[in-house]
Every structure is written in structure tokens, then in C-alpha cells.
Design a protein around this motif. Sequence first.
Motif, PDB file in Angstrom:
ATOM      1  N   ASN A  59      -2.956  -0.660  -6.229  1.00  0.00           N
ATOM      2  CA  ASN A  59      -2.167   0.288  -5.444  1.00  0.00           C
ATOM      3  C   ASN A  59      -0.884   0.690  -6.154  1.00  0.00           C
ATOM      4  O   ASN A  59      -0.503   1.868  -6.170  1.00  0.00           O
ATOM      5  N   GLY A 101       0.876   4.199  -1.457  1.00  0.00           N
ATOM      6  CA  GLY A 101       0.400   5.504  -1.873  1.00  0.00           C
ATOM      7  C   GLY A 101       0.919   6.649  -1.022  1.00  0.00           C
ATOM      8  O   GLY A 101       1.431   7.650  -1.537  1.00  0.00           O
ATOM      9  N   VAL A 148       0.863  -1.193   0.000  1.00  0.00           N
ATOM     10  CA  VAL A 148       0.000   0.000   0.000  1.00  0.00           C
ATOM     11  C   VAL A 148       0.902   1.246   0.000  1.00  0.00           C
ATOM     12  O   VAL A 148       0.978   1.972   0.985  1.00  0.00           O
TER      13      VAL A 148
END
Length: 434
Positions: free
Chosen positions: A150, A114, A112
Amino acid sequence: MGTRPVGFGEFVRTAARRDGLVVQPRMGFDSPERMRAGLMATKHARATTVGTITLDSYTRVGDLAAAETALADGMPLNGYPIVTHLPETTAGVLDGLRDDDFPVQVRHGSAVPGDIVSALVRLRIDATEGGPVSYCLPYGRTPLAESVRNWADAATRFTALRDFGVEPHVETFGGCMLGQLCPPSQLVAISVLEALFFAANGIRSISVSYAQQTNHEQDVEAVAALRRLCGELLRVADWHVVVYAYMGAYPTTPAGAYRLLGKAAELAVTTGSERLIVKTVAESRRIPTIAENVAALEHAAAAARAGTAGPAPQDSQTYAEARALVDAVLDLAGDVGTALLRAFERGYLDIPYCLHPDNAGRTRSHLDARGRLCWSDLGNLPLRHLVAPTGGRHVTSSGLLADLSYVRRAYDGEPELPGLPDHHPVSLPTSPER
């Protein structure tokens, strides 16, 4: 922020041509002061180096509240919480260190990514690593489809650096799946496929990885196959190869550890690889100190200077298997991310001994008498036209443990070598650090 540094990929390729192998540690500290000290020591090592900021586990899994609480309460973290620290704090860590001769890469292990990538864009840090498969399957239970989404979003987000005159660089971690006991052809295939995924999502500066395994000649075949496949399929001009020192059970003796690291440097030089991620004498016991990391960098650089490039094997078994895997996956869909998902659904990619729910878990591997990694069970891999049956070798728990410790036993069992470094002469912090 200071003078904009030369792009990470450009630096590595230029420095490798000019000075030889570029070496890099894996270091990350929660303290900005200690992180800066680690970068400074890396920069001033007797080697051509790039810096590393390795992130903490909370940041990797996106638990930013826990990272913030740990910092507030003075609890130690196992890496640098780049999202939680103020941008001004991290800018201070890098100030006067990151320049045209010393780029810095952020390493993290996240499915993840981001928030991490957003932090990099804010800080104008141009280099990171990972991948939709390689930073998902080994590290947790994040669904592979979610990781693919993602990473596609993160790659696109990372290209915003070009608005500031900075070219983003991403290194695939695909050649390091589980660190050990994945046959080299699949490591090569996943590294290439992740590179193609990044290119399809706008990344124009890419490095492809391969982790040293159990047989040097097979490793040479694998890196040659990786370079050949990238030349055939990867449509970006700025790419290079990074070799990782062995990621499994490491030798427990200084002599064995340095010998294995020297062999990794030899592999990188022999295959024309541009960069090497080192490991230290402390790997089998604890988190290494800054001094131990610097000693490893300098040992690897010295071993690299003693080596010479050799002829690349072209039509090896490893290349044939890797090409078959890549072709079979790409035939599943026009979009690389979709193709990767379908490949794991159908078992065209299947990592031995990987317990992730999206991995079929039908393949098995073993070491042969020469220490080469071989397939014991192909599951549904599209390789039956290339891989001869092994006679149905049954992989027992004791056999698996023996294979896992093969490298450690092989390198620790040899005579001690005289003159190996066991410390760095510069006075540096000696507390255990990542």
C-alpha cells in the motif's frame, strides 16, 4: 487554489536556518469551519509554524462509508474526513491560509493510504507522513506485507504532484513506534529504513522522526545517530529531522507538562533538528483545545530561542546499534520493502510490547537507574556483539507500569515553575478538540 506554496520540506529547512525551530501541532476537526479556525490560530501564533490537518479514524482505516454516514447524520468525528468532504470544501478551508510562509501537512495513521493520497493530489497538498512499518504495527492487524504494498503504491501515486509543479514530501513515523519503551537504536533504524523505502519509491523530499524518550542524553545520542545515518545512506538532498514531544504518559500538572515540552524543544535545538511536534497541558486528561495547542506552540518556540546547538556525539552506543540493525536489514534484499518484511519474519526488527501478528514479540526493554532505555531481551536482533547481557532481568507487570509512568512521575514531582502559561490570551473556541 491560489498561489502554489513553497514545498513543505523546502520551507522547513529554509525557515529553520533563518528563524530557528519550526513548531507544529497535531490538530484535526470534522468541521471545515473549526479546521480553518485551528489552522488560522496556528498560522498567527507567536512562533514559526506549519499547519496540520489530522484525519479521522474512519478515514484512516479506509471505512469511507462510515465517515460519510457520520457526516450525514451529524455524528462527531475525531478528525477531518478529507476523502469524504468535497474537494471544494477543503480548498475553502485552506484558501488564504496556506501560502509560501505557511505550508500544511496532512497526518492520518493509515496502513491503507491510497484514497488519502489521491485526495492530496487532487488538492495539491504536498505533505503527509507515515510509513509501511510505523503506520501498520502499532495501529491494527493489517498484514505488514499489505502495508508495504500500500505504501509503495501511495508513494508512487504521490509523485504525480510533480506534474503540477509541486514536490511531494513524506515524513517517516518510524522514530515513534508505540510512542514509548522502544530502545532508541531501533527507533532510529526504522526511521532511516522507512526514509530509504520512500526514496526508493520516488519521494525526493523526506523528513525523519524521533520521539523524545526517557533520558535526555540518550535522546541526544539518538538524534545525532539519526542525522548521521541519513547523511551516510539517504540519497536525497531535501531532508530534515523532526522531533516529537514525549508520546507516553504525560505529566498531569501544567508545570510538568510545560517543563517536558521545553525539554523536547531543547533536544531539537541541541541536535540541530528543524521541526518539533508539540504536546499540550491537556494531554493527560482530554483532547486539547485550539488555545491550548497555540500556547504549546508558543512555549516551545520560546524554549527553543533560549537553547543553543551542541556538539553531536559521533560513536555512541545508539549509533552502533542502529547502524548494525540497518545494515542487517538491508543485507536481506535489494528492495527495501522486501528487506523490511524479511527483517520482521526473522526477528531482526522486533518491537517490544507490540502485539501485531507480524511482530515476533520476543524483545523486551526496561529503564535503568538513569532512566535510559535498555534491552532486557534481544530476541533475534542482530545486536549480540554490541549489547552486554543484562543478567536476564525479568520485566514484571508492576515494573512495566513503573517504566511507563517514569516520565510523568519525574516531571510532576518537581517544584512548580512560576510564570508558566495556562491559557492563550486570544479568544478561541474552548470545546475539546483534537
